[in-house]
Design an enzyme around this catalytic site. Structure first.
Site, mmCIF file in Angstrom:
data_model
loop_
_atom_site.group_PDB
_atom_site.id
_atom_site.type_symbol
_atom_site.label_atom_id
_atom_site.label_comp_id
_atom_site.label_asym_id
_atom_site.label_seq_id
_atom_site.Cartn_x
_atom_site.Cartn_y
_atom_site.Cartn_z
ATOM 1 N N ASP A 298 -0.529 -47.347 5.504
ATOM 2 C CA ASP A 298 -1.799 -46.658 5.230
ATOM 3 C C ASP A 298 -2.696 -46.632 6.461
ATOM 4 O O ASP A 298 -2.555 -47.462 7.370
ATOM 5 C CB ASP A 298 -2.541 -47.344 4.074
ATOM 6 C CG ASP A 298 -2.830 -48.806 4.386
ATOM 7 O OD1 ASP A 298 -1.963 -49.474 4.984
ATOM 8 O OD2 ASP A 298 -3.930 -49.278 4.047
ATOM 9 N N GLU A 299 -3.596 -45.678 6.463
ATOM 10 C CA GLU A 299 -4.712 -45.607 7.412
ATOM 11 C C GLU A 299 -4.278 -45.735 8.879
ATOM 12 O O GLU A 299 -4.930 -46.443 9.656
ATOM 13 C CB GLU A 299 -5.756 -46.688 7.088
ATOM 14 C CG GLU A 299 -6.372 -46.494 5.719
ATOM 15 C CD GLU A 299 -7.524 -47.466 5.442
ATOM 16 O OE1 GLU A 299 -8.534 -47.021 4.891
ATOM 17 O OE2 GLU A 299 -7.399 -48.664 5.785
ATOM 18 N N VAL A 300 -3.200 -45.062 9.238
ATOM 19 C CA VAL A 300 -2.812 -45.059 10.649
ATOM 20 C C VAL A 300 -3.693 -44.043 11.377
ATOM 21 O O VAL A 300 -3.778 -42.886 10.979
ATOM 22 C CB VAL A 300 -1.321 -44.713 10.824
ATOM 23 C CG1 VAL A 300 -0.901 -44.943 12.274
ATOM 24 C CG2 VAL A 300 -0.459 -45.538 9.882
#
Lengths: 528, 528
Positions: A298-300
């Protein structure tokens, strides 16, 4: 709320020497698990239930209950998304309680239901509603709770206390978000440097023995433990022992390149990154017994990568953009997971944002919004639903970032138990009529607690009883057997009681409403 | 944050046998109060402070601190809105700590500051920042916390634990909202039937001895206890023993005639109402020693009265409307309060809605919105500010009413410590420049906790550390000595530390941010 049941209006006095006759096939560890559970429930039943006094039926006692007969039919003790948790509970007027189940885990659910039905005032025990027949089974196979032990460390006892509560709420998956940017408490034996440098302190760690103890404790309650190793973002703590593998770490203003501090992502162009993560995943695949392994994703932050000259050059040479770079890293992780004998689970971005070309076995966890569930189903992948706008337990309790203005949490408002209860995992699914009770691609869901603002002192109240509101949706379904949506008005007395059971189990749960409302059912209702 | 201070960069080792030399005049109970406090702080100083390790100055120890000299100049031990809480604290390089104060209560504040300055790691104690000079005094005389013990009952120990915390935050008023519609826990000796019928249970009561114990415990910490007897609304529990005095009680749908269940208001046309309340107030004026007495007066529903034929007829005969009826009842209450030797405090509605013609001594507590503070000041009355949109600690944690739709609290969102901290009681006051630090009509303020959703298990975290954010505004002012607004960025490290002190005092406060942010000052900031 069981799937179907009939009750009478007699009641049985429960013997002080209630005997458990627990029978399971000798294969695997079925019998051992069952005997352990029966011992545990015997103890539970010998103690007060902590509930408020209730009006007793005027009818004289129909007899005495001396024996609970538990019959497990099969010796299959595999705990996974196919586990049969159904059970059948019958108590006749003549005073025999019989729990029948195909698996030992179904028997656990039946024992919990039985324990919840027996009123134990401290002076006497009795079972109302006799004769009683319950046929029960869950609507969803995956009924989870995600706990983040990286932003805040929780002791093994803290975690076991939550497992006790999950068993009361018939929840069966602990999604253990074990490491993150803030700390790396897991003591790997192949890479001990990760926790040596990355744990908050030498006391705030989980050893192999701790992990195995938690897995066994969970298994004895029919609860799976799925670990998450979140990469390539959320990895700052990894860099404390592997500084060469991290880019855009703490030297930069964190908010330009990360969702929260500390910033930093593993460098996918450094072969050391996939080597390190792969070695950890392969080791952990042997520690954790569940068939699933969560690889995060997530949230790269793309800017984090495009800002690095050597990564920009790498992308140019390969003719790929940042999402393709991230997708390539994710695909390697998924493959390593499969090679280790596990089913990869990933946060939704891997599919919806980085467009990873996923194997059909991959499981996608939706979190940004409930609207994305249908996107996963469209691609014919299986989904776990934990939408922040319904099932994130950390929302709405103030901001934790130190800023002149951002005083609210990013996912305001607070998710009340009522709001949690009204979320239907089947909402807006093509191919699911409104009266359908399941969808083959929806494994189930999870409530999630990120722990920026939670520590041991207040953990219980952040999780409970709200988690159990999702627990009932996932066990019983949003709709009853007649297709009608269940209402918070009907659910409230059950949540009141569940809270008192949890207090009796040593937890400190949140209060859903004042004692006056609990004492006066219907007295605090309002039609808007 | 003290009003003014200078610090050096030496430090003193604090002796394990630190001696307290505490001197007060023999008049009144000044000396007795001081010795008790010195004993208490001696104990506090012998225990670890619970704070995180900090970088020590490299400078060698400047010497050893063996004695704390506390000098109280006057024997006045009256605890009221004129109490002098100023103190002076000096620690010289040669190792002498001297606290000087006009009153014993000022000495308490100095002792608390001294205790907070001494680092106690468990292995050693030392005082950094020597030589040290502090001149300190509060910006506001009234720094309160309102606790509702009627919606939820709290034990005497629960309350004492909050008093301990208030002393740490230099808050000096416990506004005890002791009875309400949901329960009547106070055991009056002239009207014992009120709690016999009105308490939640025979165990959930406060006897005269309990009340006096709490008052004494508070006094020993320089904290006033102001009781509230809220009428004529919020009185359902009174009717359980006096059914003839209540109108529009539970037989009606509650939301038509009340702000929350159970509905019901004392009938002002029944002479028994003012007789009962008056007898209770007169008795309680002798139990509670504070010069103030709060008579409530909030949320009186006019429809409740106009719907009653006998009340409608009464109003017609007298030629008055419902607000005049309510105002007349309030005026009688205020007069009884004065006759009992007390200053009446009332919620704002009595002034702004029912237009009670108030004596100039009356104190008005503003709660509906911060905008109303200036309305009170305009009428040249003194105000206590506790605006729901800033200082209500129960907001934003989900609705407690059981309804199909109303899942949020009426005063969303959650009031974060940062939001609480940014409220300035002097906002928009005519006659107060933005750089003024006080206004003669603003006595101070209170944070308020209504307990529809709070019980003993989670009381501490609902109150703390957020209450202390208001505590600092009220002690130190929103602006510093140079007229600059204090910032949450600067306050955060103090709140972190205060929370740890409270844990050390046995409380279970809320977490304002994760350990990573506490360990990395500046690491979790964000400029928006």
């Amino acid at each position: 709320m069981p799937r179907s049941f009939t009750t009478g209006n007699g009641h049985l006095q429960v013997s002080q020497n209630l005997r458990f006759n627990c029978q399971a096939p000798k294969g695997n560890d079925a019998n051992q698990l069952l005997q352990t559970a029966c011992e545990r429930y015997k103890k539970v039943l010998s103690q007060p239930d902590g509930l408020l006094p209730e009006a007793r039926t005027k009818e004289a006692a129909a007899g005495q209950l001396n024996t609970v007969l538990v019959i497990v039919k099969k010796d299959n003790t595999k705990l996974d998304d196919k586990t049969d948790e159904s059970y059948d509970l019958r108590v006749s007027q003549n005073g025999e309680a019989i729990i029948t189940a195909n698996s030992v885990f179904g028997a656990f659910r039946g024992l919990e239901t039985f324990a919840q039905l027996v009123r134990r005032t401290g002076k006497e025990s009795y079972l109302p509603g006799v004769p009683l027949q319950i046929q029960d089974s869950p609507s969803y196979a995956h009924r989870g709770l995600m706990l983040d032990t990286a932003r805040t460390y929780f002791s093994v006892d803290d975690i076991k206390r939550q497992l006790n509560a999950m068993a009361v709420a018939k929840m069966n998956v602990l999604h253990w978000h074990i490491v993150d940017s803030q700390s790396f408490p897991l003591v790997s034996e192949v890479h001990p440097e990760l926790s040596e440098k990355g744990a908050y302190s030498p006391d705030m760690i989980y050893t192999k023995r701790d992990v195995q103890g938690i897995i066994q404790y969970a298994r004895e309650r029919g609860i799976r433990v799925i670990p998450e190793f979140d990469t390539p973002a959320h990895t700052y703590a990894w860099s404390l022992s592997h500084p060469d593998l991290l880019v855009c770490g703490k030297n930069e203003p964190w908010d330009k390149v990360a969702a929260e501090p500390p910033s930093g992502q593993l460098d996918p162009t450094n072969p050391g990154s996939i080597k390190l993560v792969g070695e950890l995943l392969r080791e952990q695949a042997t520690w954790f017994t569940d068939p699933y392994m969560h690889v995060g994703g997530d949230e790269v932050n793309q800017k984090c990568y495009t800002d690095q000259p050597h990564i920009a050059q790498h992308m140019q040479e390969k003719g790929i953009n940042a999402t393709q770079l991230i997708a390539g890293f994710a695909q390697q992780l998924h493959n390593i997971t499969r090679e280790s004998g596990k089913v990869p689970v990933t946060w939704e971005e891997a599919l919806l944002e980085y467009k990873v070309d996923m194997g059909k076995d991959t499981i996608v966890q939706v979190w940004t919004t409930a609207d994305h569930v249908k996107e996963v189903v469209k691609k014919d992948l299986r989904a776990i639903v934990s939408p922040a706008n319904f099932w994130y337990l950390d929302c709405g309790q103030g901001g934790w970032v130190n800023t002149a203005k951002g005083f609210n949490s990013w996912c305001d408002p607070f998710k009340s138990w009522q709001h949690i209860y009204t979320y239907d995992p089947l909402t807006n699914l093509t191919g699911t009529g409104n009266d359908d009770k399941s969808h083959p691609n929806i494994l189930g869901g999870e409530v999630a607690l990120w722990t920026e603002k939670t520590d041991s002192l207040i953990l219980d109240m952040k999780l409970w009883p709200r988690a159990a509101a999702a627990g009932e949706v996932l066990w019983s379904g949003r709709r009853d057997i007649n297709g009608n949506e269940r209402t918070t008005v009907n659910a409230q007395p059950r949540i009141f009681k569940l809270r008192r059971r949890l207090v009796q189990h040593g937890l400190r749960p949140d209060l859903i409403s004042m004692l006056w409302c609990e004492l006066h059912p219907g007295g605090c209702e309002l039609e808007l």
